[in-house]
Write an enzyme that holds these catalytic residues in place. Structure first.
Site, PDB file in Angstrom:
ATOM      1  N   HIS A  53       0.855  -1.202   0.000  1.00 32.51           N
ATOM      2  CA  HIS A  53       0.000   0.000   0.000  1.00 32.51           C
ATOM      3  C   HIS A  53       0.880   1.237   0.000  1.00 32.51           C
ATOM      4  CE1 HIS A  53       0.286   1.019   4.340  1.00 32.51           C
ATOM      5  NE2 HIS A  53       0.257  -0.276   4.579  1.00 32.51           N
TER       6      HIS A  53
ATOM      7  N   ASP B  37      -0.110   4.410   0.707  1.00 24.94           N
ATOM      8  CA  ASP B  37      -0.457   5.488   1.643  1.00 24.94           C
ATOM      9  C   ASP B  37       0.163   5.247   3.018  1.00 24.94           C
ATOM     10  OD1 ASP B  37      -2.299   3.258   1.881  1.00 24.94           O
ATOM     11  OD2 ASP B  37      -3.524   4.492   3.203  1.00 24.94           O
TER      12      ASP B  37
ATOM     13  N   ASP C 296       6.083   1.057   7.385  1.00 28.88           N
ATOM     14  CA  ASP C 296       4.702   0.743   6.989  1.00 28.88           C
ATOM     15  C   ASP C 296       4.267   1.684   5.874  1.00 28.88           C
ATOM     16  OD1 ASP C 296       2.077  -0.064   6.888  1.00 28.88           O
ATOM     17  OD2 ASP C 296       1.548   0.653   8.869  1.00 28.88           O
TER      18      ASP C 296
ATOM     19  N   GLU D 188      -5.058   2.110   2.232  1.00 30.39           N
ATOM     20  CA  GLU D 188      -5.076   0.960   3.137  1.00 30.39           C
ATOM     21  C   GLU D 188      -5.312   1.402   4.571  1.00 30.39           C
ATOM     22  OE1 GLU D 188      -3.432  -2.084   5.950  1.00 30.39           O
ATOM     23  OE2 GLU D 188      -2.859  -0.017   5.695  1.00 30.39           O
TER      24      GLU D 188
HETATM   25 ZN   LIG Z   1       0.543  -0.950   6.524  1.00 28.67          ZN
END
Ligand SMILES: [Zn+2]
Length: 377
Positions: A73, A75, A103, A135
């Site tokens: 993802h 974002d 992340d 996400e």
């Molecule tokens: Zn994540």
């Protein structure tokens, strides 16, 4: 270009979920095309009207039957304005700091690098690099993919920080907004009104009891083993000397795989009925906002086995939500995997260890080799 430099360039592009992720997808698209992938971008508007982009890139050619998908993802969660390193990847003592470093831009950087180090035109079975949007605000982009089904996938590595441990099962994520109503009045005359706060408190106590009862239906491989419930926000009333007319709280639960996501809200609705039987005026509405079930991929699935071998780590489980359920809807045996620790994600000072980032490249290259390059896996 090295994986660290790629990560630095990804981190430099602010792709907080509330903004458009156009620039980060454009960057990844250029890298994918240069690596020999056939890429296309789809877009949609989020509920604020901001255009969001998703990239589907294939090798050796575009296909509707993907053997292996690497999914990340684009974002990130927002960052504090005072965090100077948020968009400027900074290394200290082997740790790379920046928003999204862990992340999940670390995984994306590793996936791009692994693909660049592979002779993609010679692949025997189709590989896809899939980059999603939104996400962090409910896996919205992945849900669009699962609905539109642009392809089927047999095996999917879903990027999330797992400390390089393959994760084959995850709890779901469900959320509801609960509004309890009462009757306002002067607090000196409680019998003339009905307090929404008192009513909500009674219901919250029942929710706590449900949470305790859920411990009986555990799933051993999780920590904690059962479906968990949280009342994270509560607000009610207008003044200290007014009988509260309304009280609202959030009801969040994370169901173990195999349990219907509706299970908890049905138990709560039953308690609402029981409270109504005791208190005729008990008025309450439960608005379900999310119902994402848990997911479990078989322990002997080829991708689980391959990642266990390549990482030297046994497969485990996680208690947070990911895009794995949407990849499962596309037909995949999904495994969540990536460098970095989820416990440092989402906070100021998020980082990914440089050694894990490099190791992730080697492991992903190995997965591509096994599933897409060899005649038989
Ligand atoms: Zn994540």
């Amino acid at each position: 270009m090295g994986v660290e430099e790629t990560l630095a360039q990804l981190v430099a592009i602010d792709s907080t979920s509330s903004k458009s992720n156009g620039a980060v997808v454009e960057y990844a698209l250029a890298r994918a095309v240069a690596a020999g992938l056939r890429a296309r971008v789809t877009s949609y508007r989020d509920d604020r009207g901001t255009e969001k982009f998703q990239m589907l890139a294939f090798a050796p050619s575009e296909t509707e039957e993907v053997e292996l998908a690497l999914v990340g993802h684009t974002d990130t969660v927002p960052f504090d304005a005072s965090w100077a390193e948020a968009l400027a990847l900074t290394e200290r003592e082997g740790k790379l700091y920046g928003r999204g470093a862990c992340d999940t831009k670390g995984f994306i950087a590793a996936a791009i690098t692994a693909i660049e180090e592979t002779s993609v035109r010679a692949l025997r079975r189709p590989l896809a690099l899939v980059l999603t949007a939104d996400e962090e605000v409910g896996c919205l982009g992945a849900k669009k993919l699962a609905e539109s089904k642009p392809f089927r996938v047999r095996h999917a590595v879903v990027g999330e920080p797992t400390g390089l441990q393959p994760i084959r099962a995850g709890k779901g994520y469900c959320l509801a907004d609960v509004t309890v109503r009462g009757r306002e009045g002067h607090s000196a005359y409680p019998h003339l009104g009905a307090s929404a706060v008192m009513r909500a408190a009674r219901l919250v106590a029942r929710v706590e009891r449900i949470a305790g009862e859920l411990k009986a239906g555990g799933h051993d491989s999780f920590d904690p083993p059962q479906t968990t419930v949280n009342v994270g926000l509560i607000a009610g009333g207008t003044a200290k000397n007014i009988i509260a007319g309304e009280c609202r709280f959030t009801l969040e639960w994370r169901p173990v795989p195999g349990q219907r996501p509706e299970h908890v809200v049905e138990l709560v609705e039953r308690e609402v009925e029981s409270l109504r039987a005791e208190d005729e005026g008990f008025e309450c509405s439960v608005r379900v906002l999310r119902l994402d079930g848990g997911i479990e991929t078989r322990a002997d699935a080829p991708l689980v086995r391959a990642l266990e071998e390549l990482t030297g780590r046994d497969a485990g489980t996680i208690s947070f939500g990911t895009e794995a359920p949407q990849l499962a809807e596309l037909g995949a045996d999904a495994v969540v995997f990536g460098p970095g620790d989820i416990r440092v994600a989402h906070r100021t000072g998020e980082f990914v260890p440089a050694s894990e980032l490099k190791e992730a490249v080697t492991i992903l290259r190995g997965v591509i080799e096994r599933f897409c390059a060899r005649e038989h896996q």
